[in-house]
Structures are given as structure tokens and as C-alpha cells.
Design an enzyme around this catalytic site. Structure first.
Site: not given
Ligand code: IPM
Ligand code: MN
Length: 357
Positions: A141, A190, A223, A247, A251
Site C-alpha cells: 500500500y 506467502k 492461499d 485487507d 472481507d
Molecule cells: C479497508 C478498505 C481500504 C483499504 C480502502 C478503502 C483504501 O478496503 O479499510 O479495508 O484497502 O485499506
Molecule cells: Mn478492505
């Protein structure tokens, strides 16, 4: 206690859910006799529209002089042009860096009464209680990136880079959390491909061995982790990983409890204000409709009380209020499974009413 809290509603459903988070904080202030003062600032797309910058200097300054920050979400289709010179997300990355919030803490806990809202089977999801530590201010990032000419047109590159100190501090924070829980730490990388991952493995293994001998440490390739997270999520306690893997995995993890609308997160540094937010994003498709689930933000407010203001009883009061509201059968549309649902502000008021009992 007197505390200054900065509100960063942001874009999409951000303002709607932050309003409910503030309602819960005000209810806590009344009940426990604290004085919280709020300052609302711009971040993200609305900040670009108003000032040209996704993170105006005034916002950074206000955050730095506060005890804690409650954020809604940033981004939306209006600002999605890939050629735009500034994007809402840049504001989020910059505030994380400015406040040195290197640890993103994301609890993934299955609520018993919501287990059937999960796309996964009850026997897989029941009892899940995972705490993710995602490194937040390093890795791909923030590494060197760019574009350059290439015979076929162009080439683009991003660089994943970590140093020993960055790995040590997040590993320590995660291992300390594991000590207060089921004492198991899973480090995800990884290492069969990436040199960065091999450094992560060496450093985190050493830290846990030398400083946290009571913590059981395991490593998993990312993975494989993606698989295990949905096939045997109960086998995990604390998970620590680098920025991009974290990240993606968080999710995925968010699907375990059924709705992203339930999950809060805290971004912490070693000192200074923390930043608290729901993990669901700006959800532009439902913005302005009054149907967003405010519980993730309300639970983020609880994390704010716990981690930035050291108000543990107050944090628990919010969490208990949320439990009670859910147990009483109240649902926003995302977790209603087709049954009757309440609006964003009704849900917020139900939590407040519980707090006032
Ligand atoms: C998160 C979001 C952010 C990230 C984006 C919006 C930049 O997806 O907080 O997980 O990737 O960190
Ligand atoms: Mn995210």
C-alpha cells in the site's frame, strides 16, 4: 471524563451510520456522566468536492488534537474515475499514516441469533470468535510505485516492503491480545514465494518465542488461509498478517457473521488517538435510504471507548445493548432475512433505549 472526539462521516452511508454512533456515545456520556465534545471534519469524496483534497490539513490537525476519531466510510462512483488526480481512498491511507495507525484490529464474532444470516452453514459458523491484526501503514500500500514506458505500451509496478521494526510491533500487539484470549496466534504470509514473507516469518516467530512463550504460534500460507477461514473458522483465535493479505482476508472473514453491517474495526498506533470505523464501506447503492445497518459503527464506538478512552464498562454497556436489541428480534434489512426490518435511526434509537434502561 472529558474527551474530544472527531467525527469523520465521509461519503455514502457514512453520515447516516456515524450519526447513530454519536447517538450511542451521547447516551453513554449521559449514563456514566462523561463529557464528550464532537468536532465533525471532512474526509474522502466530500472533502475533494469541498476543498480539492481527500484529507484537508484542518482534518489532520483536528484528529491529531483529539482523543479518538470515529469514521464512517469514503468513496463512491462519483469519484471513481481512474484518471482522477485524487481519490477518496487516498484520504483514508493518509490519515492512517499521519496518525501512525499501524495496527488494524478487526474482531469477527458470530452472533448466535444471526447465525442463519450467514451464507455459510450453521455448524461451521457457530461459535466463531476471531481477532484479526492487519498491518496498516506498510507493505504494498505504501511502497514505491509508478509507471514507465514499455515496448507494448506501459508497465506499472508496486513494491511490497517491510522492515524488522514494523513486523515486531504488530506481532507484539497481536501476541499480547492472544494472551488475553485463547493464546493462539496464526501468522499468515506467502513465504513460499515472497522474500518479504520470509522476513515476517523469522521476525514474528522470534518475537513470540522470546517474549510470549505461553502463546501457541502457527504459520499459514495465505492461499491456504483463504480456504481454512471458511472451512474451519473456529480453529482460529488471533490472526496477524500484512496489509494487503489482511485487507482481503478480513472481507472474507466478514461473511462469517452474515453481514458486513455488524463488523467494527479499530486502527491503533503505539500512542495518540485511535481511529474507529465500520468495515463495510460507503455502500453508495443504499446511501440516503435510511436502511443501512448502524450496528458496526455503534460497535466501533464501543471499541473507541475501550481502546482510546479506557472506558471498559462503558464499552461493554454498548455491546450488551446491541446484544439485547438483537435478542429482542430487531433487524435492519441486511440481517432481516426477508422479515420485518427497522430503519438506520430506529436501530440507533433502540440501542440508546437499551442503554438508558
Ligand atoms: C479497508 C478498505 C481500504 C483499504 C480502502 C478503502 C483504501 O478496503 O479499510 O479495508 O484497502 O485499506
Ligand atoms: Mn478492505
Amino acid at each position: 471524563m472529558d474527551a474530544k472526539i472527531v467525527l469523520l462521516p465521509g461519503d455514502g452511508i457514512g453520515p447516516e451510520v456515524v450519526a447513530e454512533g454519536q447517538k450511542a456515545l451521547n447516551a453513554v456520556a449521559r449514563k456514566f456522566e462523561h463529557r464528550f465534545t464532537f468536532e465533525t471534519c471532512l474526509i474522502g469524496g466530500c472533502a475533494i468536492d469541498a476543498t480539492g483534497s481527500a484529507l484537508p490539513d484542518a482534518t489532520t490537525a483536528a484528529c491529531k488534537s483529539s482523543q479518538a476519531v470515529l469514521l464512517g466510510a469514503v468513496g463512491g462512483p462519483k469519484w471513481d474515475d481512474p484518471r482522477a488526480k485524487t481519490r477518496p481512498e487516498a484520504g483514508l491511507l493518509k490519515i492512517r499514516k499521519e496518525l501512525q495507525l499501524f495496527a488494524n484490529v478487526r474482531p469477527v464474532k458470530a452472533y448466535d441469533v444471526l447465525v442463519d444470516a450467514s451464507p455459510l452453514k450453521r455448524e461451521i459458523v457457530e461459535g466463531v470468535d476471531i481477532l484479526f491484526f492487519r498491518e496498516l501503514t506498510g507493505g504494498i500500500y505504501f511502497g514505491e510505485s509508478g509507471r514507465r514506458p514499455h515496448p507494448s505500451g506501459e508497465e506499472a509496478f508496486n513494491t511490497m516492503i517491510y522492515n524488522t521494526a514494523e513486523i515486531e510491533r504488530i506481532t507484539r500487539m497481536a501476541a499480547r491480545a492472544a494472551q488475553g484470549r485463547r493464546k493462539k496466534l496464526t501468522q499468515v504470509d506467502k513465504a513460499n514465494v515472497l522474500e518479504v514473507s520470509r522476513l515476517w516469518r523469522e521476525v514474528s516467530q522470534r518475537i513470540v518465542r522470546d517474549e510470549f512463550p505461553d502463546v501457541q504460534y502457527e504459520v499459514l500460507l495465505v492461499d491456504a488461509m483463504a480456504m481454512h477461514l471458511i472451512s474451519k473458522p473456529r480453529s482460529f483465535d488471533v490472526i496477524v498478517t500484512e496489509n494487503l493479505f489482511g485487507d482481503i482476508l478480513t472481507d472474507e472473514g466478514a461473511m462469517l457473521p452474515g453481514s458486513m453491517g455488524m463488523l467494527p474495526s479499530a486502527s491503533l498506533g503505539s500512542s495518540g488517538p485511535g481511529l474507529y470505523e465500520p468495515i463495510h464501506g460507503s455502500a453508495p447503492d443504499i446511501a440516503g435510504k435510511g436502511i443501512a445497518n448502524p450496528l458496526a459503527t455503534i460497535l466501533a464506538a464501543a471499541m473507541l471507548l475501550r481502546h482510546s478512552l479506557a472506558l471498559e464498562s462503558e464499552a461493554r454497556a454498548i455491546e450488551a445493548a446491541v446484544d439485547n436489541v438483537l435478542n429482542a428480534g430487531h433487524r435492519t434489512v441486511d440481517i432481516a432475512a426477508g422479515a420485518k426490518s427497522v430503519s438506520t435511526s430506529e436501530m440507533g434509537s433502540l440501542v440508546v433505549a437499551q442503554l438508558e434502561m
